[in-house]
Design an enzyme around this catalytic site. Structure first.
Site, mmCIF file in Angstrom:
data_model
loop_
_atom_site.group_PDB
_atom_site.id
_atom_site.type_symbol
_atom_site.label_atom_id
_atom_site.label_comp_id
_atom_site.label_asym_id
_atom_site.label_seq_id
_atom_site.Cartn_x
_atom_site.Cartn_y
_atom_site.Cartn_z
ATOM 1 N N ASP A 1 -18.402 39.601 1.676
ATOM 2 C CA ASP A 1 -17.750 39.987 0.424
ATOM 3 C C ASP A 1 -17.448 38.724 -0.387
ATOM 4 O O ASP A 1 -17.044 37.699 0.152
ATOM 5 C CB ASP A 1 -16.450 40.747 0.729
ATOM 6 N N GLU B 1 -15.117 50.462 -6.640
ATOM 7 C CA GLU B 1 -15.467 49.725 -7.861
ATOM 8 C C GLU B 1 -16.969 49.592 -8.082
ATOM 9 O O GLU B 1 -17.417 49.538 -9.225
ATOM 10 C CB GLU B 1 -14.835 48.325 -7.819
ATOM 11 N N HIS C 1 -20.786 51.301 0.083
ATOM 12 C CA HIS C 1 -20.596 50.116 0.929
ATOM 13 C C HIS C 1 -19.485 50.395 1.913
ATOM 14 O O HIS C 1 -18.479 51.005 1.573
ATOM 15 C CB HIS C 1 -20.288 48.865 0.106
HETATM 16 P P1 DGP Z 1 -14.713 48.582 -3.480
HETATM 17 O O1 DGP Z 1 -13.426 48.325 -4.173
HETATM 18 O O2 DGP Z 1 -14.566 49.345 -2.167
HETATM 19 O O3 DGP Z 1 -15.744 49.185 -4.409
HETATM 20 O O4 DGP Z 1 -15.257 47.137 -3.042
HETATM 21 C C1 DGP Z 1 -16.134 46.361 -3.816
HETATM 22 C C2 DGP Z 1 -16.241 45.031 -3.131
HETATM 23 O O5 DGP Z 1 -17.391 44.365 -3.626
HETATM 24 C C3 DGP Z 1 -15.058 44.084 -3.375
HETATM 25 O O6 DGP Z 1 -14.405 43.808 -2.132
HETATM 26 C C4 DGP Z 1 -15.690 42.820 -3.958
HETATM 27 C C5 DGP Z 1 -17.153 42.980 -3.645
HETATM 28 N N1 DGP Z 1 -18.048 42.405 -4.636
HETATM 29 C C6 DGP Z 1 -18.030 42.659 -5.961
HETATM 30 N N2 DGP Z 1 -19.014 41.961 -6.573
HETATM 31 C C7 DGP Z 1 -19.658 41.267 -5.596
HETATM 32 C C8 DGP Z 1 -20.774 40.383 -5.597
HETATM 33 O O7 DGP Z 1 -21.383 40.060 -6.619
HETATM 34 N N3 DGP Z 1 -21.134 39.852 -4.397
HETATM 35 C C9 DGP Z 1 -20.488 40.169 -3.235
HETATM 36 N N4 DGP Z 1 -20.928 39.582 -2.123
HETATM 37 N N5 DGP Z 1 -19.441 41.027 -3.185
HETATM 38 C C10 DGP Z 1 -19.041 41.561 -4.353
#
Ligand code: DGP
Length: 125
Positions: free
Chosen positions: A39, A105, A110
């Site tokens: 993440d 989000e 995921h």
């Molecule tokens: P949720 O709130 O459950 O939809 O979690 C979305 C997650 O995605 C949050 O913990 C941050 C992660 N995230 C958002 N953008 C990116 C990205 O560009 N790369 C990675 N590795 N994670 C991301």
């Protein structure tokens, strides 16, 4: 902005771009149907996201439409990542936000894996 779990799949979402190699990510696991990467904004010492390679918006979409093979791949990947990462003894938490009230989000399913410290209560009261 939380997403609606019933919306159509958006090929421009961030995880679709990671899957196409348009954005970087630190791969933790990859097989035919599943990708896992760190993440970008870790909430625990270990914070890994496990995603299907298929176009699924949410847990609802995935559980209704994914093949048994895709579902098995994702579930087994979570277990394998935890075992190979040495997370079983100390314990870990898995979480999948789905839709508006969950705060999801990114509109591509995921599963979060959190580990590396006591993770506290399951939900804020
Ligand atoms: P949720 O709130 O459950 O939809 O979690 C979305 C997650 O995605 C949050 O913990 C941050 C992660 N995230 C958002 N953008 C990116 C990205 O560009 N790369 C990675 N590795 N994670 C991301």
């Amino acid at each position: 902005m939380p997403i609606d779990a019933t919306q159509p799949y958006d090929d421009a979402n961030i995880f679709a771009r990671i899957l196409r190699g348009e954005l970087p990510s630190k791969t933790v696991h990859e097989d035919e149907h599943t990708l896992a990467f760190n993440d970008i904004n870790p909430l625990a010492p270990t914070h890994i996201l496990v995603i299907p390679k298929g176009r699924y918006v949410s847990w609802d979409d995935f559980s209704a439409k994914a093949s048994d093979e895709e579902i098995a791949s994702l579930v087994r990947a979570v277990g394998k990542i935890a075992r190979e990462g040495g997370l079983v003894q100390s314990g870990y938490r898995i979480l999948a936000n789905s839709g508006l009230n969950s705060g999801q989000e990114v509109p591509h399913l995921h599963v979060h894996i959190f580990a590396g410290r006591p993770l506290g209560p399951m939900l804020a009261k």
